[in-house]
Design a protein around this motif. Sequence first.
Motif, short mmCIF file in Angstrom:
data_model
loop_
_atom_site.label_atom_id
_atom_site.label_comp_id
_atom_site.label_asym_id
_atom_site.label_seq_id
_atom_site.Cartn_x
_atom_site.Cartn_y
_atom_site.Cartn_z
N ALA A 233 59.59 34.51 -44.67
CA ALA A 233 58.72 35.48 -45.35
C ALA A 233 59.31 36.88 -45.28
O ALA A 233 59.30 37.64 -46.26
N ALA A 234 59.84 37.24 -44.10
CA ALA A 234 60.43 38.57 -43.95
C ALA A 234 61.67 38.73 -44.83
O ALA A 234 61.86 39.77 -45.46
N GLU A 235 62.50 37.72 -44.88
CA GLU A 235 63.71 37.78 -45.73
C GLU A 235 63.35 38.00 -47.19
O GLU A 235 64.09 38.64 -47.93
N ASN A 236 62.22 37.46 -47.60
CA ASN A 236 61.80 37.58 -48.99
C ASN A 236 60.96 38.82 -49.27
O ASN A 236 60.43 38.97 -50.37
N GLY A 237 60.84 39.70 -48.27
CA GLY A 237 60.22 40.99 -48.51
C GLY A 237 58.72 41.05 -48.32
O GLY A 237 58.08 42.03 -48.72
N LEU A 238 58.12 40.03 -47.70
CA LEU A 238 56.67 40.02 -47.56
C LEU A 238 56.19 41.08 -46.58
O LEU A 238 55.10 41.63 -46.75
N GLY A 239 56.95 41.35 -45.56
CA GLY A 239 56.53 42.34 -44.58
C GLY A 239 57.55 42.47 -43.47
O GLY A 239 58.58 41.78 -43.45
N ALA A 240 57.24 43.36 -42.53
CA ALA A 240 58.08 43.55 -41.34
C ALA A 240 57.61 42.60 -40.24
O ALA A 240 56.50 42.07 -40.29
N LEU A 241 58.45 42.40 -39.26
CA LEU A 241 58.09 41.58 -38.11
C LEU A 241 58.88 42.03 -36.90
O LEU A 241 59.91 42.69 -37.04
N LEU A 242 58.36 41.68 -35.73
CA LEU A 242 59.15 41.84 -34.51
C LEU A 242 59.97 40.59 -34.32
O LEU A 242 59.45 39.47 -34.37
N VAL A 243 61.27 40.75 -34.08
CA VAL A 243 62.18 39.62 -34.01
C VAL A 243 63.30 39.92 -33.02
O VAL A 243 63.76 41.07 -32.93
N PRO A 244 63.74 38.95 -32.21
CA PRO A 244 64.89 39.20 -31.35
C PRO A 244 66.13 39.56 -32.18
O PRO A 244 66.35 38.99 -33.25
N GLU A 245 66.93 40.46 -31.68
CA GLU A 245 68.07 40.97 -32.45
C GLU A 245 69.02 39.87 -32.93
O GLU A 245 69.52 39.95 -34.07
N PRO A 246 69.32 38.82 -32.15
CA PRO A 246 70.21 37.79 -32.68
C PRO A 246 69.68 37.12 -33.95
O PRO A 246 70.45 36.77 -34.84
#
Length: 303
Positions: A233-246
């Motif tokens: 979803a984030a890759e497709n521009g739906l919104g931001a998220l908290l994600v580990p850097e790797p």
Amino acid sequence: MAARSQDLGDARWDDVRIFLAVHRHGSLGQAGARLGLDTSTMSRRLTALEAALGARLFDRTREGLVPTRIAELVLPAAEAMEAAHRRLARDASGAEADAEGVVRLSVAPGEADVFVVPALVRLRARHPRIRIELDASARVVDLTRHEADVALRSVRPEGADLVVTKLGSARWVAAASRQLVKDSGRVASWDAVPWIAWDRDLASLPAARWLARHAPGADIALRTSFFLSQLTAAENGLGALLVPEPYMNARALAPLQFAGALEASAAEWPSDDLWLVGHRALRDVPRVAAVWNFLIEELRPLA
């Protein structure tokens, strides 16, 4: 009848070798072909091992030989004996032991989808006789009960029977698609962008708690506890998220740009460790050692 011992102390190595071959191939014929022995010799040796243990190791069915519960209990000891035998041969001849057989691997769903599964083709090219059984569920398996041979964990487990090595640490960051990062500019408030959040069943996660604390008025575009769905979803521009850097680096994501006023809250982003865990008795079994070393090689540079 019950097994007298699970350490195979009364068993001959030649008989244990036959047990392992039958366990891996499921039939006397295929196991015998692998070892260069005829079926009658295989059957006689297997019977001798069962007599030494005082237990039946296989049920004879139309589909082949099915390991009994006792067979599964003695399997780690048999593989430890195999590892010791191969170490002896290797030390004497300098030859590298072959790695073959099934390795049960336990990995969290996100790590499995993004890092481990794509790497299996390289493991297969290097060790074509290793077969992976992957548990990519969120449950925590018990390695001391041999529910898995190798596991990746974010929390260091404790146990005298376990061998553990740290692969690294990773900080969580606020990220989004490159287009959403561009459109958002320098964010002055975490509430100013739409978010992808964990569902309520995982509201206790540090990342979920951070979002609830620092973006209480945010537009939550998606709630899901399926991490791969969050990433997609984030890759497709739906919104931001908290994600580990790797994960951010492995997917089409970029860090959100934010104003200096948000630096204090960004400093509270959580951090995860990554631990590689195995059972001490199996650590030097060639198939387990091969997967263990491969995971270190693949995952340590990412942390």
